[in-house]
Each structure stands twice: as structure tokens, then as C-alpha cells.
Design a protein around this motif. Structure first.
Motif, PDB file in Angstrom:
ATOM      1  N   LYS A 105       9.928  59.439 -28.889  1.00 34.18           N
ATOM      2  CA  LYS A 105      10.252  59.953 -27.549  1.00 34.18           C
ATOM      3  C   LYS A 105      10.856  58.854 -26.680  1.00 34.18           C
ATOM      4  N   ILE A 106      10.238  57.645 -26.770  1.00 28.25           N
ATOM      5  CA  ILE A 106      10.746  56.517 -25.974  1.00 28.25           C
ATOM      6  C   ILE A 106      12.176  56.157 -26.415  1.00 28.25           C
ATOM      7  N   ALA A 107      12.387  56.181 -27.714  1.00 21.14           N
ATOM      8  CA  ALA A 107      13.729  55.873 -28.238  1.00 21.14           C
ATOM      9  C   ALA A 107      14.737  56.903 -27.742  1.00 21.14           C
ATOM     10  N   LEU A 108      14.285  58.162 -27.640  1.00 21.29           N
ATOM     11  CA  LEU A 108      15.161  59.232 -27.154  1.00 21.29           C
ATOM     12  C   LEU A 108      15.535  58.992 -25.690  1.00 21.29           C
ATOM     13  N   ILE A 109      14.517  58.614 -24.884  1.00 16.62           N
ATOM     14  CA  ILE A 109      14.772  58.346 -23.462  1.00 16.62           C
ATOM     15  C   ILE A 109      15.684  57.129 -23.305  1.00 16.62           C
ATOM     16  N   ASP A 110      15.383  56.097 -24.115  1.00 13.00           N
ATOM     17  CA  ASP A 110      16.209  54.894 -24.036  1.00 13.00           C
ATOM     18  C   ASP A 110      17.660  55.175 -24.436  1.00 13.00           C
ATOM     19  N   GLY A 111      17.885  56.251 -25.171  1.00 12.76           N
ATOM     20  CA  GLY A 111      19.249  56.629 -25.563  1.00 12.76           C
ATOM     21  C   GLY A 111      20.072  57.100 -24.370  1.00 12.76           C
ATOM     22  N   GLY A 112      19.372  57.531 -23.306  1.00 18.26           N
ATOM     23  CA  GLY A 112      20.050  57.890 -22.051  1.00 18.26           C
ATOM     24  C   GLY A 112      20.571  59.304 -21.995  1.00 18.26           C
ATOM     25  N   GLN A 113      20.597  59.990 -23.116  1.00 20.53           N
ATOM     26  CA  GLN A 113      21.165  61.336 -23.116  1.00 20.53           C
ATOM     27  C   GLN A 113      20.539  62.164 -24.237  1.00 20.53           C
ATOM     28  N   CYS A 114      20.275  63.427 -23.914  1.00 17.63           N
ATOM     29  CA  CYS A 114      19.700  64.323 -24.930  1.00 17.63           C
ATOM     30  C   CYS A 114      20.751  64.594 -25.989  1.00 17.63           C
ATOM     31  N   PRO A 115      20.449  64.324 -27.236  1.00 15.25           N
ATOM     32  CA  PRO A 115      21.444  64.522 -28.288  1.00 15.25           C
ATOM     33  C   PRO A 115      21.769  65.989 -28.549  1.00 15.25           C
TER      34      PRO A 115
END
Length: 219
Positions: A105-115
Motif C-alpha cells: 500500500k505504501i509503495a502504491l501511495i509513493d507511486g503518486g498515482q493509482c495504476p
């Protein structure tokens, strides 16, 4: 009459000679019986020796019974501790899985955008959620360390129990119970056999003496 007296004297003399022969035979037999009895006694087991051996057997049995109880308790404790660590291993895995999901989840948030939908994840709401996830992860990591510490201590206890069991088992083996029991059985049988042999020899001696006395009274 003179002829009859001579015949009686002759018969009496023959009887005396016969009894002398019987006496020599009986004396030789008695000497032989005495030698045999002495030989048996020289190899016989004393009652004191048997009693001492029985005491050793009884003491070894007491130690064996006491140690069997101790080993049973040790194994029960070992089983309980092992069960605790198995449960901890399950809890450890569960916490690891939770941390892995948090990291995702943290990695997803750190990605900056919902894939999937392209929504921005850089807003304050998602940053607050990230902080919550990090706190939750830290809590799980503390629990993991606690579990690891407890598991390590429990493992040490299990190892000590195993060492103690080995020591107790060695003590039981050192009593040589089986060997002592076998020795007692053999020596008891030997003493009983020797006792019977001596009694038989004594009976034969008494019979020889009785027969000799009986013959003497006939003279």
C-alpha cells in the motif's frame, strides 16, 4: 556242639570282616561327602551377599522409577514449550504477511498515482493514510521482535530440558539395573541349587551312618 560253636564263630568273624569293610566304605563315603560339601560351600553365595545385591537392585529400581517420572514431566514441559513456539511461528508469519500488505500500500501511495484509475495519491488524505500505515507497520515489527525473543528463549529452555533428560537417562543407565537383576537371579538360583545339593549329601551321610549302626546292632 563244638562244631556249631565253630560255625557260629566263623559266621561272626565273617560278619565282623564284612562290617569292617562296610565301615571303611562308609568312612570313605563320609570323607567324600565332606569334601563335596566343602567344595560347594567354597563356591556358594552367602545370604549376606544376596541381601546386599537385593538392596542394590531395590535402590536401582527406585532411581529408575523416580527418573521415569522426571523424564515424563520434562517431556510434558518440552511438548508445551514446543507447542508455544509452533503457535508463535504462526503469529510470526501472520504479522509478516500484514507488513507485506502494508508495504504494498505504501509503495502504491509513493507511486503518486493509482495504476488503475489514474487518481492522484499525493493528496493530504493519502499522506495521512501512509503515516497510519507506517505506525501500524512499526507496531507489527515490535510484535515480531517480541515473538522472536520469546521463541529464542523458549528454544533455549527446550534445549536445556533435552540436556537434563539425557543426564537423567545416563543416571538410570549407570544403575546397571538389568545387569544387577540378572546377577541376582543367577546367584539366587546358584545358592538354591547348592543348598539342595548339600541337603542331599547330608541325607546320604545320615543314611550311611544309620545303615552302619543298624548292622552293628545285629552283631
Amino acid at each position: 556242639i563244638s562244631k556249631i560253636v565253630k560255625e557260629d564263630a566263623k559266621a561272626l568273624n565273617e560278619k565282623i570282616i564284612e562290617n569292617r569293610s562296610a565301615l571303611r566304605t562308609t568312612t570313605a563315603n563320609l570323607d567324600q561327602y565332606e569334601r563335596q560339601i566343602n567344595e560347594i560351600n567354597s563356591t556358594s553365595i552367602s545370604q549376606e551377599e544376596l541381601d546386599q545385591l537385593r538392596e542394590k537392585v531395590d535402590e536401582a529400581i527406585k532411581i529408575k522409577n523416580k527418573n521415569e517420572i522426571l523424564i515424563k514431566k520434562l517431556r510434558e514441559a518440552n511438548s508445551q514449550l514446543s507447542g508455544d513456539n509452533i503457535k508463535r511461528a504462526g503469529d510470526f508469519k501472520l504479522l509478516k504477511d500484514k507488513i507485506r500488505h502494508i508495504d504494498e500500500k505504501i509503495a502504491l501511495i509513493d507511486g503518486g498515482q493509482c495504476p488503475t484509475c489514474g487518481t492522484s495519491l499525493e493528496t493530504e488524505i493519502f499522506q495521512i493514510e501512509k503515516e497510519e500505515l507506517l505506525k501500524e507497520k512499526e507496531s507489527y515489527e515490535i510484535q515480531i521482535k517480541q515473538i522472536a525473543t520469546l521463541a529464542s528463549k523458549t528454544k533455549e529452555k527446550i534445549e536445556k530440558l533435552s540436556v537434563k533428560e539425557s543426564e537423567i537417562q545416563r543416571e538410570t543407565n549407570n544403575t546397571r539395573l538389568t545387569e544387577l537383576q540378572s546377577d541376582l537371579k543367577y546367584k539366587t538360583a546358584l545358592k538354591n541349587r547348592n543348598t539342595i545339593s548339600i541337603e542331599n549329601l547330608k541325607a546320604e551321610m545320615i543314611k550311611n551312618i544309620s545303615d552302619l549302626n543298624e548292622e552293628s546292632t545285629k552283631l
